[in-house]
Scaffold this motif. Structure first.
Motif, mmCIF file in Angstrom:
data_model
loop_
_atom_site.group_PDB
_atom_site.id
_atom_site.type_symbol
_atom_site.label_atom_id
_atom_site.label_comp_id
_atom_site.label_asym_id
_atom_site.label_seq_id
_atom_site.Cartn_x
_atom_site.Cartn_y
_atom_site.Cartn_z
ATOM 1 N N THR A 99 -83.157 -55.302 -50.684
ATOM 2 C CA THR A 99 -82.462 -54.446 -51.648
ATOM 3 C C THR A 99 -81.339 -53.622 -51.022
ATOM 4 N N THR A 100 -81.325 -53.529 -49.712
ATOM 5 C CA THR A 100 -80.249 -52.818 -49.013
ATOM 6 C C THR A 100 -79.479 -53.846 -48.192
ATOM 7 N N VAL A 101 -78.278 -54.184 -48.651
ATOM 8 C CA VAL A 101 -77.541 -55.330 -48.129
ATOM 9 C C VAL A 101 -76.214 -54.868 -47.524
ATOM 10 N N ILE A 102 -75.979 -55.248 -46.255
ATOM 11 C CA ILE A 102 -74.677 -55.052 -45.615
ATOM 12 C C ILE A 102 -74.023 -56.422 -45.543
ATOM 13 N N THR A 103 -72.876 -56.582 -46.153
ATOM 14 C CA THR A 103 -72.297 -57.916 -46.283
ATOM 15 C C THR A 103 -70.813 -57.916 -45.948
ATOM 16 N N TRP A 104 -70.374 -59.028 -45.374
ATOM 17 C CA TRP A 104 -68.974 -59.235 -45.035
ATOM 18 C C TRP A 104 -68.737 -60.732 -44.977
ATOM 19 N N SER A 105 -67.497 -61.166 -45.018
ATOM 20 C CA SER A 105 -67.168 -62.581 -44.914
ATOM 21 C C SER A 105 -65.984 -62.743 -43.980
ATOM 22 N N GLU A 106 -66.267 -63.279 -42.785
ATOM 23 C CA GLU A 106 -65.200 -63.461 -41.793
ATOM 24 C C GLU A 106 -65.625 -64.541 -40.799
ATOM 25 N N HIS A 107 -64.677 -65.307 -40.320
ATOM 26 C CA HIS A 107 -64.986 -66.313 -39.306
ATOM 27 C C HIS A 107 -63.932 -66.265 -38.212
ATOM 28 N N GLY A 108 -64.285 -66.845 -37.053
ATOM 29 C CA GLY A 108 -63.375 -66.854 -35.915
ATOM 30 C C GLY A 108 -64.122 -66.547 -34.627
ATOM 31 N N ASP A 109 -63.575 -65.676 -33.819
ATOM 32 C CA ASP A 109 -64.180 -65.308 -32.544
ATOM 33 C C ASP A 109 -65.546 -64.654 -32.768
ATOM 34 N N ILE A 110 -66.555 -65.095 -32.032
ATOM 35 C CA ILE A 110 -67.906 -64.586 -32.276
ATOM 36 C C ILE A 110 -68.040 -63.099 -31.951
#
Length: 339
Positions: free
Chosen positions: A93-104
Motif C-alpha cells: 500500500t506504500t509504493v515508491i515508483t519511477w520509470s528509468e533505464h540506462g546506467d545501473i
C-alpha cells in the motif's frame, strides 16, 4: 574521503553507545519521527523532502513514516545521512515508483548510499519494463536492512552493490540478473520470483577477488518463476552464491548455474546448495562445478554472523520523539497514529 570520515564517526558513535556514554538524544530505542502524507496532513508531502530535512553527519535515529499511497519520485539517501529508517504500514500500500533505464548506478528508484539504513513495508519499483537496465533499488551503503519490502523491476532489479545487507521476508521480482552486485548479503525467508522467458538469471554476484568476504546467501527462501531461469551466473571471477533450505519450483533450470561464457570461472566461483527442496532443487543435472555443500561447508552461511549482523541489525524503536513529546511505538515498532 567524506564517506570514510562519516563511517568513522558512525563507528565511534556505536562504540560510545555500547559503553553507555551517549545521552538520551542518541538512545537507539528512540527515533525522531518525520511523517510523510501526500494530502498535507504530515510533516512533508514527499519522501525526499523528509530525507533532505535530516542534517548531514546525523547521529540520531530518524524514522520516516510514509502514509499509504503511490509516491512517484526518485529517492536518494545521501552517504552523509546514516541511521535513517523509511517505513510504510503494508508493503503493497506504500509504493515508491519511477520509470528509468540506462546506467545501473543512475536509474534506481531508491538509492541508499548511507550506512545503517532500514526500510520496512514498502514497494520499491521501476516500471520501465524489458529492454534495458532499470534498477528499482540500489544499496551502496554499509549495514542496511530491509523487512517485508517488495522490490520490482525486470533487469537488474536490485543492485546490491557494496557493504553488508540483510533482507527479511521480502519479495524480489525480475528477469535478468535481477539481484546483482558486489555486496555481502543474507536473504532470509524471501520470495524470489523470476519473469524470465528462458535466458534469465536470478543472481549476478560480482566478487572478483578471492580474498573478498562478499557473496549472497538465500536461507529458507522460495524461488518461483513464470519461465525457466538460472540460479546465478558469474559476473565476477570469484562470484559466490549459496542457497540453503529453500524451496525451488520447476522454473529453475536443471543446469542451475552459468559461467557467463568464461570456462576459466568454473574453477574459481563458489556456487553452493544445501538441503533445498522442490522440483527445481534436483541436482542430478547441475553443472559439475557447482557444489552440494556438506554440513561443515554450509555452517558459515546459516546465520547473521556471515554479515556481522549481531553488531548492527537493530530492533525497531520503542519510542518516537515528536517535537518535545515522546510517545510509545505501536505493534511492530511503527507509529499507531497519523495526524
Amino acid at each position: 574521503m567524506m564517506k570514510l570520515y562519516i563511517q568513522l564517526l558512525v563507528t565511534i558513535s556505536l562504540i560510545l553507545q555500547a559503553s553507555g556514554a551517549l545521552s538520551l538524544a542518541t538512545d537507539f530505542s528512540i527515533a525522531n519521527l518525520k511523517r510523510v502524507d501526500q494530502s498535507g496532513k504530515g510533516d512533508y508531502t514527499t519522501i525526499q523532502e523528509a530525507i533532505d530535512s535530516v542534517p548531514s553527519g546525523n547521529s540520531e535515529l530518524v524514522f520516516i513514516w510514509v502514509k499509504p499511497g503511490v509516491y512517484e519520485e526518485k529517492v536518494v539517501v545521501p552517504a552523509d545521512k546514516p541511521f535513517i529508517s523509511i517505513s510504510g504500514n503494508q508493503g503493497n500500500t506504500t509504493v515508491i515508483t519511477w520509470s528509468e533505464h540506462g546506467d545501473i548506478f543512475e536509474t534506481a528508484t531508491l538509492s541508499v548510499l548511507a550506512p545503517f539504513f532500514v526500510a520496512r513495508f514498502l514497494t520499491i519499483q521501476n516500471t520501465f519494463g524489458s529492454g534495458g537496465k532499470a534498477v528499482a533499488l540500489r544499496v551502496s551503503g554499509d549495514k542496511a536492512a530491509f523487512y517485508a519490502c517488495r522490490i520490482l523491476s525486470y533487469q537488474d532489479t536490485l543492485l546490491d552493490d557494496s557493504g553488508s545487507h540483510y533482507y527479511s521476508n521480502c519479495y524480489i521480482e525480475g528477469a535478468t540478473d535481477f539481484i546483482c552486485g558486489h555486496a555481502s548479503s543474507l536473504f532470509e525467508k524471501c520470495h524470489i520470483h523470476s519473469l524470465s522467458e528462458g535466458n534469465g538469471s536470478i543472481t549476478a554476484q560480482h566478487r572478483d577477488v578471492e580474498s573478498d568476504e562478499t557473496g549472497y546467501t538465500f536461507l529458507g527462501c522460495k524461488v518461483t518463476g513464470t519461465g525457466p531461469t538460472l540460479l546465478g551466473r558469474a559476473w565476477g571471477a570469484y562470484s559466490r552464491v549459496v542457497y540453503a533450505y529453500s524451496y525451488m519450483t520447476s522454473a529453475v533450470l536443471p543446469a542451475g548455474w552459468s559461467d557467463w561464457g568464461d570456462q576459466n570461472k568454473q574453477s574459481t566461483v563458489f556456487y553452493g546448495e544445501y538441503k533445498n527442496y522442490g522440483p527445481g532443487a534436483d541436482r542430478s543435472k547441475r553443472v559439475e562445478w557447482s557444489k552440494k555443500l556438506s554440513g561443515g561447508e554450509i555452517s558459515p552461511f546459516l546465520s547473521k554472523e556471515m554479515i556481522g549482523g549481531r553488531y548492527w541489525i537493530r530492533a525497531s524503536p520503542k519510542f518516537f520523539r515528536i517535537g518535545s513529546k515522546i510517545v510509545k511505538a505501536g505493534n511492530g515498532g511503527t507509529p499507531n497514529f497519523m495526524t
